[in-house]
Design a protein around this motif. Structure first.
Motif, PDB file in Angstrom:
ATOM      1  N   ALA A  59      -2.772  43.197  29.275  1.00 53.97           N
ATOM      2  CA  ALA A  59      -2.882  42.814  30.692  1.00 53.97           C
ATOM      3  C   ALA A  59      -1.503  42.784  31.340  1.00 53.97           C
ATOM      4  N   PHE A  60      -1.475  43.128  32.634  1.00 55.93           N
ATOM      5  CA  PHE A  60      -0.248  43.119  33.416  1.00 55.93           C
ATOM      6  C   PHE A  60      -0.407  42.166  34.602  1.00 55.93           C
ATOM      7  N   HIS A  61       0.629  41.389  34.864  1.00 59.06           N
ATOM      8  CA  HIS A  61       0.643  40.541  36.062  1.00 59.06           C
ATOM      9  C   HIS A  61       0.764  41.388  37.317  1.00 59.06           C
ATOM     10  N   ILE A  62      -0.019  41.030  38.341  1.00 56.14           N
ATOM     11  CA  ILE A  62       0.219  41.543  39.683  1.00 56.14           C
ATOM     12  C   ILE A  62       0.352  40.333  40.609  1.00 56.14           C
ATOM     13  N   PRO A  63       0.902  40.505  41.808  1.00 54.40           N
ATOM     14  CA  PRO A  63       1.140  39.354  42.674  1.00 54.40           C
ATOM     15  C   PRO A  63      -0.135  38.607  43.065  1.00 54.40           C
ATOM     16  N   ASP A  64       0.047  37.352  43.417  1.00 52.47           N
ATOM     17  CA  ASP A  64      -1.038  36.478  43.846  1.00 52.47           C
ATOM     18  C   ASP A  64      -1.804  37.089  45.016  1.00 52.47           C
ATOM     19  N   LYS A  65      -3.126  37.130  44.871  1.00 55.21           N
ATOM     20  CA  LYS A  65      -4.042  37.595  45.924  1.00 55.21           C
ATOM     21  C   LYS A  65      -3.864  39.067  46.290  1.00 55.21           C
ATOM     22  N   ASN A 107      -7.004  52.335  25.409  1.00 54.90           N
ATOM     23  CA  ASN A 107      -6.629  50.926  25.440  1.00 54.90           C
ATOM     24  C   ASN A 107      -7.229  50.315  26.701  1.00 54.90           C
ATOM     25  N   ILE A 108      -7.747  49.104  26.604  1.00 51.89           N
ATOM     26  CA  ILE A 108      -8.269  48.416  27.779  1.00 51.89           C
ATOM     27  C   ILE A 108      -7.108  47.736  28.490  1.00 51.89           C
ATOM     28  N   LEU A 109      -6.796  48.216  29.697  1.00 55.84           N
ATOM     29  CA  LEU A 109      -5.721  47.649  30.499  1.00 55.84           C
ATOM     30  C   LEU A 109      -6.308  46.757  31.586  1.00 55.84           C
ATOM     31  N   GLU A 135      -0.559  39.738  28.959  1.00 58.29           N
ATOM     32  CA  GLU A 135      -1.338  39.421  27.763  1.00 58.29           C
ATOM     33  C   GLU A 135      -1.317  40.581  26.780  1.00 58.29           C
ATOM     34  N   ILE A 136      -1.457  40.244  25.499  1.00 54.98           N
ATOM     35  CA  ILE A 136      -1.734  41.221  24.457  1.00 54.98           C
ATOM     36  C   ILE A 136      -2.852  40.657  23.595  1.00 54.98           C
ATOM     37  N   GLY A 137      -3.816  41.500  23.280  1.00 53.14           N
ATOM     38  CA  GLY A 137      -4.911  41.072  22.438  1.00 53.14           C
ATOM     39  C   GLY A 137      -4.498  40.998  20.977  1.00 53.14           C
ATOM     40  N   LEU A 138      -4.837  39.905  20.342  1.00 54.26           N
ATOM     41  CA  LEU A 138      -4.570  39.705  18.921  1.00 54.26           C
ATOM     42  C   LEU A 138      -5.917  39.488  18.235  1.00 54.26           C
ATOM     43  N   ALA A 139      -6.512  40.575  17.764  1.00 57.58           N
ATOM     44  CA  ALA A 139      -7.786  40.484  17.062  1.00 57.58           C
ATOM     45  C   ALA A 139      -7.523  40.165  15.596  1.00 57.58           C
ATOM     46  N   THR A 140      -8.326  39.274  15.038  1.00 61.39           N
ATOM     47  CA  THR A 140      -8.062  38.754  13.702  1.00 61.39           C
ATOM     48  C   THR A 140      -9.355  38.270  13.064  1.00 61.39           C
ATOM     49  N   GLU A 173       2.113  32.243  32.262  1.00 61.87           N
ATOM     50  CA  GLU A 173       3.105  33.324  32.278  1.00 61.87           C
ATOM     51  C   GLU A 173       2.817  34.393  31.238  1.00 61.87           C
ATOM     52  N   GLY A 174       2.297  33.984  30.083  1.00 64.74           N
ATOM     53  CA  GLY A 174       2.020  34.943  29.028  1.00 64.74           C
ATOM     54  C   GLY A 174       1.054  34.392  28.006  1.00 64.74           C
TER      55      GLY A 174
END
Length: 230
Positions: A59-65, A107-109, A135-140, A173-174
């Motif tokens: 996942a990538f942050h984009i600005p609020d709203k 990859n799911i973005l 975000e980064i997915g951590l599958a376990t 934040e992350g």
């Protein structure tokens, strides 16, 4: 928790480089015969060609709203993935809205607009509006084990979820999105969750950490190699 660098594997190196450069319009650098890096806001995303590649969730942050403007920008470039017919998913408990799409490796973005992580909004959304990796997915197979490691070695806490199927670890934040790959698939597509390996450099409470996930175990790399500095 700020994600400074993320290193992941890649199946289609040429197609991925074209996707991030020509489709998303991001800066490509450090190109070699089997790897390249992408500048995503304050974060660096590195792709390393690997024969044992399995897909990721990032996942990538984009600005609020800015999710509506981001949606229109994306729809001119890629197919937006829907959930229950919705192109924008409202996560009320997280005070955030998200939209999803695939890259060239499937990859799911995700673009996520968080009300508690404000970026400067503008009238025009572009690749420059992408703030960084969120975000980064951590599958376990063992969420609790991964949380205990991250809590002990980095001081990260549970943001949401539990140890059964889903646990978001970190803060606004992350996040490390840890899911049980034997019980849960990736949202919103239902794609299989593979225990995909990665390396991540992050900052938390004014300290830097380099973590390696092999797909089975998490490892703290200390001291951090000098070539990992942002």
């Amino acid at each position: 928790m700020k994600i400074s660098r993320l290193y992941i594997n890649c199946k289609n190196l040429v197609k991925q480089q074209k996707f991030y450069k020509e489709i998303l319009g991001l800066e490509i650098y450090n190109v070699s015969s089997n790897s390249f890096e992408v500048q995503v806001g304050y974060s660096a995303l590195r792709f390393q060609e690997a024969v044992d590649f399995t897909p990721y969730h990032i996942a990538f942050h984009i600005p609020d709203k800015e999710e509506e403007r981001a949606l229109e920008w994306l729809k001119n470039r890629v197919e937006v993935l829907k959930y229950d017919g919705l192109e924008i998913v409202d996560f009320k408990g997280w005070n955030a809205k998200s939209l999803y799409f695939y890259d060239a490796d499937k990859n799911i973005l995700e673009f996520i607009s968080r009300r508690k992580f404000n970026g400067e909004s503008s009238k025009i959304f572009s690749e420059k509006s992408i703030l960084g990796i969120s975000e980064i997915g951590l599958a376990t197979n063992d969420i609790q084990e991964k949380f205990k490691f991250l809590n002990k070695n980095v001081g990260l806490e549970i943001f949401d979820g539990d140890f059964e199927k889903f646990c978001a670890i970190g803060d606004d934040e992350g996040l490390l999105i840890s899911i049980n790959s034997t019980l849960k698939t990736w949202f919103p597509t239902g794609d299989a969750a593979y225990n995909s390996a990665f390396e991540i450099q992050l900052e938390h409470k004014e300290k830097e950490y380099l973590l390696q996930y092999t797909g089975e175990k998490l490892k703290l790399i200390n001291p951090m190699p000098s070539n990992y500095s942002a």
